[in-house]
Design an enzyme around this catalytic site. Structure first.
Site, PDB file in Angstrom:
ATOM      1  N   ASP A  62       0.808  -1.214   0.000  1.00 25.16           N
ATOM      2  CA  ASP A  62       0.000   0.000   0.000  1.00 25.16           C
ATOM      3  C   ASP A  62       0.847   1.272   0.000  1.00 25.16           C
ATOM      4  O   ASP A  62       1.881   1.342   0.669  1.00 25.16           O
ATOM      5  CB  ASP A  62      -0.854  -0.036   1.277  1.00 25.16           C
TER       6      ASP A  62
ATOM      7  N   GLU B  46       1.342  -0.597  -4.993  1.00 26.83           N
ATOM      8  CA  GLU B  46       0.438   0.514  -5.312  1.00 26.83           C
ATOM      9  C   GLU B  46       1.220   1.813  -5.433  1.00 26.83           C
ATOM     10  O   GLU B  46       1.829   2.277  -4.473  1.00 26.83           O
ATOM     11  CB  GLU B  46      -0.631   0.704  -4.231  1.00 26.83           C
TER      12      GLU B  46
HETATM   13  C1  GLC Z   1      -3.817   3.426  -0.258  1.00 22.01           C
HETATM   14  C2  GLC Z   1      -5.135   2.721  -0.088  1.00 22.01           C
HETATM   15  C3  GLC Z   1      -6.137   3.704   0.428  1.00 22.01           C
HETATM   16  C4  GLC Z   1      -5.674   4.215   1.773  1.00 22.01           C
HETATM   17  C5  GLC Z   1      -4.270   4.789   1.684  1.00 22.01           C
HETATM   18  C6  GLC Z   1      -3.654   4.950   3.049  1.00 22.01           C
HETATM   19  O1  GLC Z   1      -3.871   4.408  -1.230  1.00 22.01           O
HETATM   20  O2  GLC Z   1      -5.514   2.108  -1.275  1.00 22.01           O
HETATM   21  O3  GLC Z   1      -7.417   3.136   0.531  1.00 22.01           O
HETATM   22  O4  GLC Z   1      -6.544   5.201   2.232  1.00 22.01           O
HETATM   23  O5  GLC Z   1      -3.389   3.962   0.964  1.00 22.01           O
HETATM   24  O6  GLC Z   1      -3.314   3.710   3.593  1.00 22.01           O
END
Ligand code: GLC
Ligand code: MG
Length: 592
Positions: free
Chosen positions: A236, A309
């Site tokens: 993440d 991500e």
């Molecule tokens: C990522 C997740 C999102 C979350 C953020 C903080 O972007 O996909 O849902 O709010 O990280 O952890």
């Protein structure tokens, strides 16, 4: 010693032949060697809170997921990625973790998780967990100890005295940095008499990766869940993992105005030069890859994978893959089909742009991937238009590499309408009733639609944590399974095709925006039938000549799979020199 398999050898030969012809269109070579499981996988994202509720509290849970693993098996997907299931005060719905080694009680127990893994193994489905390295919850023991400066935890987070304003004599945050969820990225703690950094909500303090204890601790987290049998991790929020080093006085630099918005609370108001995309972040991913590879070396089994991500620009994103001497993430998510079309309309040229942006920047020998949506974006069917969801599902299954489906995309689920009163997403809650719709991620998080019955079959309880989307009476698993034709049937046919046809796994890729609205892809492998995808993204009927795209195509092609909008019949033979396409019509064709 046999250096080439027969396929690899003939593929190499035809690559030479293509090079000799000086192919005008975009071609990407692929190795025809046998692929590892993740290279051609269909990943399916489950948002646990909204997938299936087993105990009637209106909140999805692990036993709910376990009870629906047969559905995933039936879909044909390879692996499910679960958004965070760990102990959390749920400020950011699980992305604020208070115990990285335990399960959120409303989702179940560690034993429930073990039962889920067991069942998944029986069905030959892989389970991937969300790894949230950037921050913890402010309710985690680590943070509580850090506030108290307990030994070993003093520097677990990014603490700073702030600065004294020369004019007012008052203490101020160390910099002007902004969090993602609107407002300052610094929060004062009376007890410790310091500010801490939080790139996300106030309740999500950033862990300090310049502290080796934190680095080691987070590797423990990875090994802990690997021991529970997971097939890898979706990592993440990587861009903000590191911030720039402070200067010799211990001061951090301010960001400057970006000019992108007038809204001074919005993250986009300032640049993110010092708080995103630092080189140390790339190196940390390489270290995590080593943890996974070492694990496999010691304990055997399939490759454990890292999906990353990041919405960073290509120069940064592509480094996650690794380089000549080191492996990084297996797949940094490719969000181009989302982001390009957020800024410009769905058209053949923009689809081509999104694909080019990935394939032209990807380092040689790496694997591409295609993502249509996730829990942070409006639903794909709402963004592209429901009439184009089949075309987009086809596209991600036809293009080379892996694909990722967010729960409900296989059904063409659309966004729920969530009032300001019902809004729970922290990003939106930090705004106001007039502008929350710009920020809210709630509409894509409404419960999954299983049936047309009470709570769409998601929960037997009196209420659900978010209201249902309005279209559940028709857009649901039961109705779409029973229907003769449906988005769901089309999705399943696509997964099946991708699994069974070598050309889609190993073939060359050629694509073109044939007209403003019509996009074409051809996958070919010597000795096998070619697969052709053609889609009309426009609102008008058009006739195209596929020979203009590829002169080597035969006079006719056989129809394998068609979008809901198409009135043709599977098995029909279609003339390539004059192909008529209805608005929203998308076809998968074969040269045999
Ligand atoms: C990522 C997740 C999102 C979350 C953020 C903080 O972007 O996909 O849902 O709010 O990280 O952890
Ligand atoms: Mg429940």
């Amino acid at each position: 010693m046999i250096l080439f398999s027969k396929n690899a050898f003939t593929a190499a030969l035809s690559l030479l032949a293509l090079a000799a012809l000086g192919q005008a269109c975009k071609d990407t070579a692929a190795t025809a060697s046998s692929k590892d499981w993740w290279e051609t996988a269909q990943f399916y994202q489950i948002y646990p809170r909204s997938f299936m509720d087993s105990d009637g509290d209106g909140i999805g849970d692990l036993n709910g997921i376990t009870s629906k693993l047969e559905y995933l098996k039936d879909l044909g997907v390879t692996a499910a990625w679960l958004s965070p299931i760990f102990k959390s005060p749920m400020v950011d719905f699980g992305y604020d973790i208070s115990d990285f080694f335990d399960i959120q009680p409303e989702y179940g127990t560690l034993d429930d998780f073990r039962a889920l893994i067991k069942k998944a193994n029986e069905l030959d489905l892989k389970i991937i967990l969300d790894f949230v390295p950037n921050h913890s919850s402010n309710e985690s023991d680590w943070f509580k100890k850090s506030v108290k400066r307990e030994r070993g935890y003093e520097d677990y987070y990014v603490w700073h005295d702030g600065k004294i304003n020369a004019e007012t004599g008052k203490r101020e945050p160390p910099t002007n940095w902004l969090q993602y969820f609107r407002g300052s990225a610094w929060e004062w703690v009376e007890e410790r008499q310091q500010y801490y950094l939080h790139q996300f909500a106030v309740q999500q303090p950033d862990l300090n990766y310049r502290n080796p204890d934190v680095v080691a601790q987070m590797k423990r987290v990875l090994r802990y869940w690997l021991n529970e049998g997971v097939a890898g991790f979706r990592c993440d929020a990587l861009p903000p993992l590191f911030e720039v080093l402070p200067d010799s006085q211990g001061q951090y630099p301010d960001e400057v105005l970006s000019g992108a918005t007038e809204d001074a609370a919005d993250r986009d108001y300032l640049t993110t030069t010092y708080i995103e995309n630092q080189p140390e972040t790339i190196d940390m991913v390489y270290q995590w890859r080593e943890v996974l590879d070492d694990y496999q070396r010691i304990y055997g089994g399939n490759s454990r994978v890292l999906l990353i991500e990041t919405y960073s620009p290509a120069w940064f994103t592509m480094q996650f893959y690794g380089n000549q001497s080191v492996n990084g993430a297996h797949l940094p998510f490719n969000f181009n089909l989302i982001t390009v079309m957020e800024e410009s309309p769905l058209s053949a040229a923009n689809v081509k742009k999104a694909i080019d942006l990935w394939l032209n920047n990807m380092p040689a020998g790496r694997t591409a991937n295609w993502v249509l949506g996730n829990h942070d974006k409006r639903r794909a069917a709402s963004r592209y238009g429901q009439q184009h969801i089949d075309a987009m599902n086809m596209l991600i299954m036809i293009l080379p590499g892996a694909s990722v489906t967010y729960q409900g995309e296989e059904l063409a689920m659309t966004d729920g309408e969530i009032s300001w009163q019902d809004t729970v997403d922290p990003w939106a809650c930090n705004s106001n009733a007039d502008i929350y719709e710009k920020y809210t991620r709630d509409p894509a998080r409404t419960p999954f639609q299983w049936t047309s019955g009470t709570n769409a079959g998601f929960s037997t309880g009196p209420t659900t944590w978010l209201p249902l989307a309005g279209d559940y009476a028709t857009i649901n698993v039961a109705s779409e399974s029973a229907a003769q034709r449906s988005h769901l049937h089309i999705y399943k046919a696509l997964v099946e095709l991708r699994k069974s046809v070598k050309t889609l796994q190993n073939g060359y890729t050629k694509y073109q925006a044939l007209t403003e609205d019509v996009f074409v892809v051809k996958r070919s492998l010597s000795g096998a039938a070619s697969i052709v995808y053609v889609s009309n993204f426009g609102s008008k009927e058009v006739t195209v000549n596929l020979q203009e795209f590829d002169k080597t195509l035969p006079a006719s092609l056989e129809l394998l799979i068609r979008s809901l909008a198409s009135t043709r019949l599977e098995g029909a033979s279609l003339a390539t020199h004059e192909l008529n396409l209805l608005p929203g019509e998308a076809l998968v064709l074969s040269t045999e």
